[in-house]
Design a protein around this motif. Structure first.
Motif, mmCIF file in Angstrom:
data_model
loop_
_atom_site.group_PDB
_atom_site.id
_atom_site.type_symbol
_atom_site.label_atom_id
_atom_site.label_comp_id
_atom_site.label_asym_id
_atom_site.label_seq_id
_atom_site.Cartn_x
_atom_site.Cartn_y
_atom_site.Cartn_z
ATOM 1 N N THR A 67 -38.102 -20.828 8.624
ATOM 2 C CA THR A 67 -37.455 -20.285 7.435
ATOM 3 C C THR A 67 -38.167 -19.008 7.019
ATOM 4 O OG1 THR A 67 -38.860 -21.634 5.997
ATOM 5 C CG2 THR A 67 -36.713 -22.555 6.622
ATOM 6 N N ASP A 68 -37.625 -18.328 6.013
ATOM 7 C CA ASP A 68 -38.280 -17.132 5.480
ATOM 8 C C ASP A 68 -39.707 -17.454 5.043
ATOM 9 O OD1 ASP A 68 -36.033 -15.539 5.795
ATOM 10 O OD2 ASP A 68 -35.260 -15.986 3.784
ATOM 11 N N GLN A 69 -40.619 -16.519 5.311
ATOM 12 C CA GLN A 69 -42.009 -16.669 4.871
ATOM 13 C C GLN A 69 -42.492 -15.369 4.234
ATOM 14 O OE1 GLN A 69 -44.556 -18.189 7.972
ATOM 15 N NE2 GLN A 69 -43.203 -19.890 8.445
ATOM 16 N N VAL A 70 -41.621 -14.762 3.443
ATOM 17 C CA VAL A 70 -41.971 -13.496 2.791
ATOM 18 C C VAL A 70 -42.870 -13.726 1.592
ATOM 19 C CG1 VAL A 70 -41.033 -11.510 1.547
ATOM 20 C CG2 VAL A 70 -39.884 -12.352 3.594
ATOM 21 N N TYR A 71 -42.544 -14.751 0.780
ATOM 22 C CA TYR A 71 -43.293 -15.019 -0.439
ATOM 23 C C TYR A 71 -44.147 -16.267 -0.270
ATOM 24 C CZ TYR A 71 -39.205 -12.326 -1.839
ATOM 25 O OH TYR A 71 -38.211 -11.401 -1.902
ATOM 26 N N PRO A 72 -45.211 -16.382 -1.054
ATOM 27 C CA PRO A 72 -46.027 -17.610 -0.989
ATOM 28 C C PRO A 72 -45.204 -18.866 -1.266
ATOM 29 C CG PRO A 72 -47.163 -15.903 -2.229
ATOM 30 C CD PRO A 72 -45.781 -15.380 -1.964
ATOM 31 N N SER A 73 -44.175 -18.756 -2.123
ATOM 32 C CA SER A 73 -43.371 -19.931 -2.461
ATOM 33 C C SER A 73 -42.503 -20.382 -1.300
ATOM 34 C CB SER A 73 -42.469 -19.624 -3.667
ATOM 35 O OG SER A 73 -41.603 -18.541 -3.375
ATOM 36 N N SER A 74 -42.210 -19.463 -0.342
ATOM 37 C CA SER A 74 -41.374 -19.838 0.789
ATOM 38 C C SER A 74 -42.161 -20.018 2.067
ATOM 39 C CB SER A 74 -40.292 -18.764 1.029
ATOM 40 O OG SER A 74 -40.871 -17.516 1.329
ATOM 41 N N ALA A 75 -43.447 -19.659 2.062
ATOM 42 C CA ALA A 75 -44.295 -19.846 3.232
ATOM 43 C C ALA A 75 -44.965 -21.199 3.164
ATOM 44 C CB ALA A 75 -45.334 -18.732 3.306
ATOM 45 N N PRO A 76 -45.505 -21.683 4.283
ATOM 46 C CA PRO A 76 -46.219 -22.952 4.257
ATOM 47 C C PRO A 76 -47.382 -22.906 3.286
ATOM 48 C CG PRO A 76 -45.772 -22.261 6.509
ATOM 49 C CD PRO A 76 -45.414 -21.119 5.623
ATOM 50 N N CYS A 77 -47.640 -24.032 2.618
ATOM 51 C CA CYS A 77 -48.733 -24.065 1.645
ATOM 52 C C CYS A 77 -50.053 -23.760 2.305
ATOM 53 C CB CYS A 77 -48.768 -25.434 0.954
ATOM 54 S SG CYS A 77 -47.289 -25.800 -0.012
ATOM 55 N N ASP A 78 -50.285 -24.316 3.482
ATOM 56 C CA ASP A 78 -51.506 -24.027 4.224
ATOM 57 C C ASP A 78 -51.221 -22.907 5.199
ATOM 58 O OD1 ASP A 78 -53.800 -23.908 5.641
ATOM 59 O OD2 ASP A 78 -53.750 -25.972 6.386
ATOM 60 N N MET A 79 -51.685 -21.715 4.915
ATOM 61 C CA MET A 79 -51.331 -20.549 5.707
ATOM 62 C C MET A 79 -51.949 -20.577 7.090
ATOM 63 S SD MET A 79 -49.319 -18.899 3.749
ATOM 64 C CE MET A 79 -49.177 -17.272 4.452
#
Length: 428
Positions: A189-201
């Motif tokens: 999925t989109d990972q542009v923002y912290p809210s849409s990226a996995p919590c553990d980067m």
């Protein structure tokens, strides 16, 4: 799954026009004597070539009803759109009028090549054109079998459920599939923002793969694709009623409007659209399955030069501790495993039509077919704003399809799309 409730529409390389409303251009033409036909056409091809009208036949042959004799009419050259004066013809063309007894007049020809037999028949009523049905071997151009349609519906349902269930805000989802074995290669999925990226980067650095090169995430996705459960359309419709501002392809510049929180900004990356992340995941799979390839040890020129950039942190390493060497060796001993060239022959399923950046990335990856559910009126690269699949200068072309969701056909999708996208235009 009832595939009869779904509809799959081919998005052609050129914009579709109703057969009776074809765009036209003005041209100078003249009736010629048959004995001069070859000579005149050869000279006109040199002094006034019709480079952008290759679908238009230069000579029209017509049988006169009164005596049954053939009449030949030739296109001399293009005419100005807002000027009907015959003296505006190029000097070289005017020199042909006297010697060959020409009587120039202005007529119209169709501007674009026909994309269907119906269009071609209407075009020939204006001036004869050529019609060449698609000859490239891409499944689906001429329709889908029931088995193929079932498969497409299942994989599209995976993309929809991934976009709806994985994150709080609605985002785009991309599922790359190998249609030859109907297996999910990558799903992101989109990972542009912290809210849409996995919590553990850092979790994407240690993706475990099995012997076939599937990540644990793709294994569960494949099981879901093969299940008979229906998709969560109600969840999708509910989220479409809310904000779609987090969908990266719909709002390519939305990230720049976010509050500049120092901690969160370090995790933003405006290029991590769903298609890009899925391509990255597919490449990670190839690096795992074929670690001895020279490409695995070369410099990754797609990474930014900064060592602490988020994109580089999220790249999957072939030496990840979560990868089991025994499994990799077992996979490499399988003679049926061949290293793919990028994503050649693969399909990709998206909730939204990709933007031009993602569409061009899919060209470079040699994707075979693209399926999406909703058009992208703000930045769509495959029909809504641009039409990259019809760009002749590109060295690869894919087929594009829109999948209409079950419910109420066209009206159902149009209504839901209006509800979902009205927030996009208001917030962009």
């Amino acid at each position: 799954m009832d595939s009869g409730a779904w509809e799959i529409i081919h998005i052609p390389d050129k914009p579709a026009f109703s057969p009776e409303h074809q765009p036209t251009l003005k041209v100078y033409a003249s009736v010629i004597k048959p004995k001069f036909a070859n000579t005149i056409v050869r000279q006109l091809c040199k002094i006034a070539p019709l480079e952008d009208l290759r679908h238009v036949k230069r000579v029209r042959r017509k049988i006169l009803p009164d005596n049954g004799e053939p009449q030949l009419t030739v296109i001399l050259c293009l005419a100005p759109e807002h000027n009907d004066h015959l003296n505006d013809m190029p000097p070289d063309v005017q020199k042909l009028i006297g010697p060959y007894e020409l009587s120039p007049f202005i007529t119209e020809v169709c501007k674009y090549a026909a994309v269907s037999k119906e269009e071609w028949e209407e075009q020939c009523k204006i001036w004869p054109t050529s019609f060449h049905p698609p000859t490239y071997n891409i499944d689906g151009i001429g329709g889908f079998s029931e088995e193929d349609k079932q498969s497409i519906c299942k994989f599209m349902s995976v993309a929809i459920n991934l976009a709806v269930s994985s994150h709080k805000p609605l985002v785009n989802a991309a599922v790359i599939v190998d249609p030859s074995v109907r297996r999910v290669i990558a799903s992101e999925t989109d990972q542009v923002y912290p809210s849409s990226a996995p919590c553990d980067m850092t979790t994407s650095e240690t993706i475990p793969f099995n012997e076939t090169g599937e990540s644990t995430h793709c294994q569960s996705v494949n099981r879901e694709a093969n299940a008979s459960s229906e998709i969560c359309l109600n969840g999708l419709l509910e989220k479409l009623k809310g904000s779609s501002s987090a969908v990266a392809c719909l709002n390519p510049w939305q990230w720049s409007l976010q509050p500049h929180d120092g901690d969160k900004c370090s995790q933003w990356h405006p290029l991590r659209h769903a298609s890009i992340v899925a391509i990255e995941s597919s490449a990670a799979r190839d690096r795992y399955l074929f670690p001895n390839s020279s490409e695995s040890f070369g410099m990754d020129h797609s990474q930014p030069s900064s060592a602490d950039s988020p994109a580089k942190k999220q790249k999957t390493s072939i030496n990840s501790p979560g990868v089991q060497n025994d499994s990799r060796e077992a996979a490499l001993r399988d003679p049926s495993m061949e290293k793919p060239y990028l994503c050649t022959g693969y399909d990709i399923f998206l909730l939204w039509e990709p933007c031009t950046m993602c569409a061009m990335a899919l060209v470079h990856q040699r994707i075979k077919r693209i399926f999406y559910a909703f058009p992208n009126p703000t930045a769509g690269g495959l029909g809504s704003v641009y039409r990259l699949q019809g760009e002749k200068s590109l060295n690869h072309h894919y087929a594009v399809f829109r999948v209409l969701l079950p419910g109420h056909g066209h009206a159902h999708n149009a209504l839901d799309l209006d509800q979902g996208l009205k927030h996009v235009t208001a917030e962009s």
